[in-house]
Design a protein around this motif. Structure first.
Motif, PDB file in Angstrom:
ATOM      1  N   ARG A 117       0.835  -1.207   0.000  1.00 11.58           N
ATOM      2  CA  ARG A 117       0.000   0.000   0.000  1.00 11.58           C
ATOM      3  C   ARG A 117       0.868   1.254   0.000  1.00 11.58           C
ATOM      4  O   ARG A 117       0.609   2.210  -0.733  1.00 11.58           O
ATOM      5  CB  ARG A 117      -0.925  -0.002   1.212  1.00 11.58           C
ATOM      6  N   SER A 118       1.890   1.254   0.843  1.00 13.98           N
ATOM      7  CA  SER A 118       2.789   2.406   0.898  1.00 13.98           C
ATOM      8  C   SER A 118       3.481   2.626  -0.442  1.00 13.98           C
ATOM      9  O   SER A 118       3.588   3.761  -0.934  1.00 13.98           O
ATOM     10  CB  SER A 118       3.831   2.192   2.002  1.00 13.98           C
ATOM     11  N   LYS A 119       3.943   1.533  -1.059  1.00  9.89           N
ATOM     12  CA  LYS A 119       4.614   1.644  -2.353  1.00  9.89           C
ATOM     13  C   LYS A 119       3.659   2.115  -3.445  1.00  9.89           C
ATOM     14  O   LYS A 119       4.036   2.891  -4.332  1.00  9.89           O
ATOM     15  CB  LYS A 119       5.224   0.290  -2.741  1.00  9.89           C
ATOM     16  N   ILE A 120       2.410   1.648  -3.390  1.00  9.60           N
ATOM     17  CA  ILE A 120       1.414   2.040  -4.389  1.00  9.60           C
ATOM     18  C   ILE A 120       1.159   3.539  -4.326  1.00  9.60           C
ATOM     19  O   ILE A 120       1.131   4.236  -5.353  1.00  9.60           O
ATOM     20  CB  ILE A 120       0.097   1.251  -4.180  1.00  9.60           C
ATOM     21  N   ILE A 121       0.990   4.077  -3.119  1.00  9.79           N
ATOM     22  CA  ILE A 121       0.700   5.502  -2.970  1.00  9.79           C
ATOM     23  C   ILE A 121       1.894   6.350  -3.407  1.00  9.79           C
ATOM     24  O   ILE A 121       1.739   7.356  -4.117  1.00  9.79           O
ATOM     25  CB  ILE A 121       0.296   5.816  -1.525  1.00  9.79           C
ATOM     26  N   SER A 122       3.109   5.950  -3.017  1.00  7.51           N
ATOM     27  CA  SER A 122       4.283   6.730  -3.405  1.00  7.51           C
ATOM     28  C   SER A 122       4.501   6.677  -4.919  1.00  7.51           C
ATOM     29  O   SER A 122       4.869   7.687  -5.542  1.00  7.51           O
ATOM     30  CB  SER A 122       5.530   6.233  -2.668  1.00  7.51           C
ATOM     31  N   THR A 123       4.241   5.502  -5.531  1.00 12.80           N
ATOM     32  CA  THR A 123       4.372   5.382  -6.987  1.00 12.80           C
ATOM     33  C   THR A 123       3.316   6.216  -7.699  1.00 12.80           C
ATOM     34  O   THR A 123       3.588   6.842  -8.732  1.00 12.80           O
ATOM     35  CB  THR A 123       4.255   3.906  -7.416  1.00 12.80           C
TER      36      THR A 123
END
Length: 407
Positions: free
Chosen positions: A173-179
């Motif tokens: 989830r964190s990676k999805i939002i930052s991407t």
């Protein structure tokens, strides 16, 4: 007091006694600092690079197996687990005896050499270890794990400890939002922050949370959408804006519906809803490629290909595909009501043609939309602030994306 609670109280008492035992031996049970240089998966995933080298790791003990003058344990850190091996002749009598005060769930730091056991498991043989944190409550029982849904969702920290797939979901989830931010910024969009407390509950159809502003003596609402303020930014002259923000809707609650959640809304001047569909499918596809390494993902045992372009169909076409009922040939609410009765839907009188079309879609079609698809041309009754279609004012220039039966 039931037997389970009595057993828990006994375990808590034992752990607190061990806490005092650590202090008696001059060990700080809540160590202030410990510097690590590698994670577990660095070592297990690249054993050839680490074999024979000394590493410093730290984490929570998830298992302990003592064999006289040697002890094996599994240490879990942010990225995974690695086996550690502690021997009396390596750490000394004092440090080895300290193991009797250590429980599953405690945190330790380990310095040691990487090797592989005869069974082929990558292991760190400790030359020294440092006690870091005493866990005063036991973890859920090992083999049955944490199954209680209520506990899992109210105590997510416990869920993260014992269910590695849940931890990975948080990381993803964190990676999805930052991407998402990286991509939108690279496409020329500006990230905005709009008010959470608003004077009207607009931009969606939902029941708001209500609060009161004492200084102004007015009623305010926690936002149910970011739409209105983002559109005002377009009026002010900003061409491309977006917001990743918290939304609050005072409605039902379940494991798949939370009154507080995160949404992203994206707005662009001089574009239409076809452009926004292009942005949406490319955003999701590129996020999947960057975070998961492929535009094809697996969800609930099914492979889903996110490669653009996605299928596009109007709601009328989707309803016709799955029910055989063609709303394009249904002229008014009376005829739509009869079609609904024939299909087995129980409806209140007074519903409009658009209301009934939307009920057909929700009842018979939505969960069947497995492959990525954009459903377009929603009825005006369920589309606040969307522009009417010039050729059919009962419908709007609105779309929703669906994957695996989910909007």
């Amino acid at each position: 007091m039931d037997q389970e609670q009595q057993q828990l109280n006994e375990l808590l008492k034992v752990r607190r006694n061990k806490l005092e035992g650590l202090r008696t031996r001059g060990v700080d049970p809540f160590s202030p600092k410990f510097e690590v240089d590698h994670y577990s998966t660095d070592i297990t995933g690249k054993f050839e690079d680490f074999e024979g080298k000394t590493v410093t790791i730290a984490g929570r003990l998830m298992s302990i197996r003592s064999h006289g003058k040697a002890t094996f344990a599994h240490l879990q850190d942010y990225r995974g687990q690695v086996q550690i091996y502690i021997r009396l002749d390596q750490v000394g009598q004092e440090k080895y005896d300290l193991l009797e005060l250590i429980d599953i769930g405690d945190f330790i730091g380990v310095v040691g050499e990487v090797f592989k056991t005869r069974k082929g498991e990558v292991t760190v043989q400790a030359s020294d270890y440092t006690f870091l944190v005493k866990a005063l409550r036991p973890l859920p029982e090992k083999w049955h794990g944490l199954k209680d849904v209520e506990i899992r969702y109210r105590q997510r920290y416990v869920d993260l400890i014992v269910n590695q797939e849940v931890k990975q979901t948080f990381i993803n989830r964190s990676k999805i939002i930052s991407t998402m931010r990286e991509l939108l910024n690279s496409w020329g969009f500006l990230e905005m922050e709009t008010p959470i407390m608003q004077t009207i509950a607009g931009g969606a159809l939902a029941r708001p949370f209500v609060t009161h502003h004492n200084a102004l003596d007015i009623k305010l609402y926690l936002r149910i959408a970011t739409e209105l303020h983002l559109k005002r930014l377009l009026v002010g002259g900003l061409d491309k804006v977006y917001e990743i923000g918290r939304i609050f809707r005072n409605e039902g609650i379940s494991t798949i519906h939370n009154p507080e959640f995160t949404s992203v809304e994206i707005y662009q001047s001089y574009a239409d809803y076809k452009d926004m569909m292009n942005i949406t499918e490319n955003l999701i596809f590129q996020i999947a490629e960057k975070v998961f390494g492929s535009g094809k993902i697996r969800f609930q045992g099914r492979e889903i290909d996110l490669t653009p372009p996605w299928e596009r169909q109007s709601m009328i076409e989707v309803v016709r595909r799955y029910t055989g009922v063609d709303f394009a040939k249904i002229p008014d609410a009376e005829a739509a009501f009869q079609a609904a009765r024939d299909a087995g839907l129980e409806l209140d009188k007074g519903l409009s043609w658009g209301d009934i079309l939307y009920m057909f879609f929700e009842e018979f079609c939505e969960e069947q939309l497995l492959s990525p698809i954009f459903v377009t041309d929603y009825p005006i009754e369920v589309s606040p602030l969307a522009k009417k279609k010039s050729d059919d004012p009962r419908l709007t220039l609105r779309f929703e994306g669906f994957i695996a039966g989910w909007e």
